[in-house]
Scaffold this motif. Structure first.
Motif, mmCIF file in Angstrom:
data_model
loop_
_atom_site.group_PDB
_atom_site.id
_atom_site.type_symbol
_atom_site.label_atom_id
_atom_site.label_comp_id
_atom_site.label_asym_id
_atom_site.label_seq_id
_atom_site.Cartn_x
_atom_site.Cartn_y
_atom_site.Cartn_z
ATOM 1 N N LEU A 202 4.981 6.574 7.478
ATOM 2 C CA LEU A 202 3.704 6.049 7.064
ATOM 3 C C LEU A 202 3.479 4.654 7.569
ATOM 4 C CD1 LEU A 202 4.296 6.788 3.248
ATOM 5 C CD2 LEU A 202 3.006 8.129 4.772
ATOM 6 N N ARG B 272 -1.887 10.800 -1.564
ATOM 7 C CA ARG B 272 -2.546 10.130 -0.214
ATOM 8 C C ARG B 272 -3.113 11.163 0.614
ATOM 9 N NH1 ARG B 272 0.053 5.388 1.629
ATOM 10 N NH2 ARG B 272 -0.361 4.958 3.862
ATOM 11 N N ASN C 59 -6.348 10.190 3.481
ATOM 12 C CA ASN C 59 -5.627 9.329 4.555
ATOM 13 C C ASN C 59 -4.614 10.203 5.483
ATOM 14 O OD1 ASN C 59 -6.606 6.865 3.216
ATOM 15 N ND2 ASN C 59 -4.914 7.259 1.807
ATOM 16 N N LYS D 171 0.895 5.078 10.311
ATOM 17 C CA LYS D 171 -0.118 5.713 9.911
ATOM 18 C C LYS D 171 -0.743 6.897 10.594
ATOM 19 C CE LYS D 171 -2.115 0.970 9.472
ATOM 20 N NZ LYS D 171 -3.037 -0.265 9.700
ATOM 21 N N THR E 33 0.824 -1.357 0.019
ATOM 22 C CA THR E 33 0.145 0.036 -0.009
ATOM 23 C C THR E 33 0.947 1.329 0.178
ATOM 24 O OG1 THR E 33 -0.232 0.343 2.368
ATOM 25 C CG2 THR E 33 -1.657 -1.306 1.383
ATOM 26 N N PRO F 179 3.566 4.091 -1.355
ATOM 27 C CA PRO F 179 4.017 4.652 -2.738
ATOM 28 C C PRO F 179 5.375 4.388 -3.223
ATOM 29 C CG PRO F 179 4.397 6.181 -0.716
ATOM 30 C CD PRO F 179 3.625 5.108 -0.076
#
Length: 515
Positions: free
Chosen positions: A155, A186, A191, A158, A127, A129
């Motif tokens: 990332l 994103r 997100n 999260k 998931t 980039p």
């Protein structure tokens, strides 16, 4: 949407009598990329460090989703979903990518279930980039890959808000667009929100939704990127009455004789690795040759070998047809001068006065040296008079020629060193990242001086990690990758993305050097 709304209200931070941040009220909309601009010392880093808990503000508040929070440590910020990627790498060199990612969590069990951990990391990378080899160590990674690892670490946690401090300084143009484009997508997907500290207007206009400008610790401008221009942003950064541009006049010159010739140069790095490999390069009189490349590809070692700060393992360097070993006598006779990176540490003695530092090249020459048979004492009065002339001519802001040079700002240290190095009409200038971290006025001044030296007939070898600087100043641009020159092109014909491909090692071509 998991992206958060960030607000600061009248945020103020003082360090003793100095106010680094004064009454800053800023809003970062959820699911957007918010760029933060400002000159060196404007308060950008202080602001984000207050947000992530490294500094406690003296006044004001930080609000997340309209609720005030006491963010007194980075741990509290992380619990709120706020992550930050710093300018300097924080990865552990001896650990693998997988271990660095797990370490980012902060709480690691005594015994790790590695099959489960790897499955989790593989699922995360699906998931993410961009991908990295989980078994690689930072020693195996390029500078750009290390920067990607820093972003992946955040990332993996999260974050609902991700703050990035100059994240593209070690990336090629393609890598920069890849990273910022992925983060923008994103953010727009809801997100996370993104705060991007940068000095590159291109990154603001192409990747940010909103932009705020700090000047001397105060918020002076904030709004949508679509409603402003780079020129307006630059003016907001420096204030009314100060120029943000300099007219660089490049005089037409016929190709001059070769001033600097490098053949088969090999130089070892700090860890004993071959940092410069069989390098061939020529710089002619009256031209600026710019050296582009991602940091860590041998540029620093190349310049240190040319200025006598690092030994050469093999190869030959000639200046004006004469073999050159960067001794003090050779520098004087051949009129070779240098402006190294971080001149306060690499070209000055901090505790000595401005006058003493300005006289380091000529203190033992007439008319500054006395009778040699009487000990060759220095005529300090004459040196101080010369220093006062240079201070006026180069606009060095100082309390006087007797002030310790360490008390000067970065831009004024650069001006003082430049005055010394350009004295006597230098024939060869060796320059490394001359305007890093300086304000618009200092940048304009130094660029103008370098162009004037070139127009006068000096040969200039300019190493810079800023492609915009090279495209503005250089006559030719060469690209260094893995210690070799892999591309050589006239600056007027240079393409940013082609240069970036060679910088990243993704383009292969024969080494081409002007004879």
């Amino acid at each position: 949407m998991t992206a958060l709304t960030l607000e600061t209200f009248n945020l103020t931070k003082r360090f003793g009598a100095f106010t680094a941040l004064e009454g800053v009220s800023l809003t970062v909309r959820p699911g957007t990329v918010h760029a933060l601009l400002g000159e060196n010392g404007a308060g950008k880093s202080t602001l984000v460090k207050c947000i992530v808990g490294y500094h406690r503000p003296d006044d004001g508040a930080v609000m997340v989703d309209a609720r005030e929070h006491d963010i007194h440590s980075p741990t509290v910020a992380r619990a709120l979903g706020i992550g930050m990627v710093y300018q300097h790498f924080t990865v552990v060199p001896g650990m693998t990518v997988a271990e660095n990612l797990l370490l980012a969590r902060g709480a690691i069990p005594a015994v790790i279930d590695w099959p489960a951990a790897r499955a989790e990391l593989e699922a995360f990378l699906e998931t993410a980039p961009f991908r990295l080899d989980l078994d690689a160590t930072p020693l195996d990674l390029s500078a750009g890959e290390k920067q990607k690892l820093e972003i992946l670490k955040q990332l993996f946690l999260k974050p609902r808000l991700l703050i990035l401090d100059e994240p593209t300084s070690v990336l090629t143009p393609q890598e920069a667009d890849e990273v910022l484009g992925a983060l923008r997508e994103r953010a727009h997907a809801g997100n996370c929100s993104v705060v991007l500290i940068t000095h590159k207007f291109r990154e603001v206009t192409e990747h940010a939704d909103d932009v705020s400008v700090l000047r001397r610790g105060k918020l002076v401008s904030s709004g949508a990127v679509a409603l402003t221009t780079p020129q307006q942003l630059a003016q907001a950064m420096v204030g009314e009455g100060r120029s943000t541009t300099v007219a660089l006049t490049r005089e037409f010159r016929e190709a001059g004789p070769v001033c600097l010739s490098i053949q088969g140069l090999r130089v070892r790095g700090d860890r004993g690795e071959l940092a410069v490999q069989d390098l061939v390069l020529a710089v002619r009189a009256g031209e600026i040759v710019g050296v582009a490349g991602v940091s860590g590809n041998g540029q620093r070692e190349l310049m240190q070998s040319l200025t006598g700060q690092r030994p050469r393992e093999a190869g030959q360097v000639r200046v004006a047809g004469r073999e050159f070993h960067a001794t003090r006598r050779e520098n004087r006779v051949l009129k070779v001068r240098s402006l190294p990176e971080e001149p306060l540490h690499n070209a000055c003695v901090g505790e000595l006065s401005v006058a003493h530092n300005m006289g380091l090249r000529q203190f033992d020459e007439a008319p500054f040296s006395g009778l040699p048979w009487l000990g060759g004492w220095v005529r300090w009065g004459a040196l101080r008079r010369r220093a006062r002339e240079w201070i006026t001519e180069y606009g060095v802001k100082t309390q006087g020629e007797r002030a310790p040079i360490r008390t000067l700002s970065g831009g004024n240290v650069q001006r003082a060193v430049l005055a010394r190095e350009l004295s006597g009409h230098a024939e060869l200038l060796l320059v490394s990242n001359p305007v890093f971290g300086l304000d618009f006025a200092a940048v304009a001044e130094i660029h103008g001086r370098l162009m004037a030296a070139r127009n006068r007939g000096a040969a200039v070898l300019l190493v810079s990690e800023d492609l915009d600087e090279l495209l503005a100043l250089a006559d030719r641009i060469v690209v260094m990758s893995e210690g070799r020159i892999v591309h050589d092109v006239a600056a007027g014909a240079a393409d940013r993305h082609e240069l970036g491909a060679f910088m990243g090692g993704k383009a292969h071509g024969a080494q081409r050097v002007a004879a």
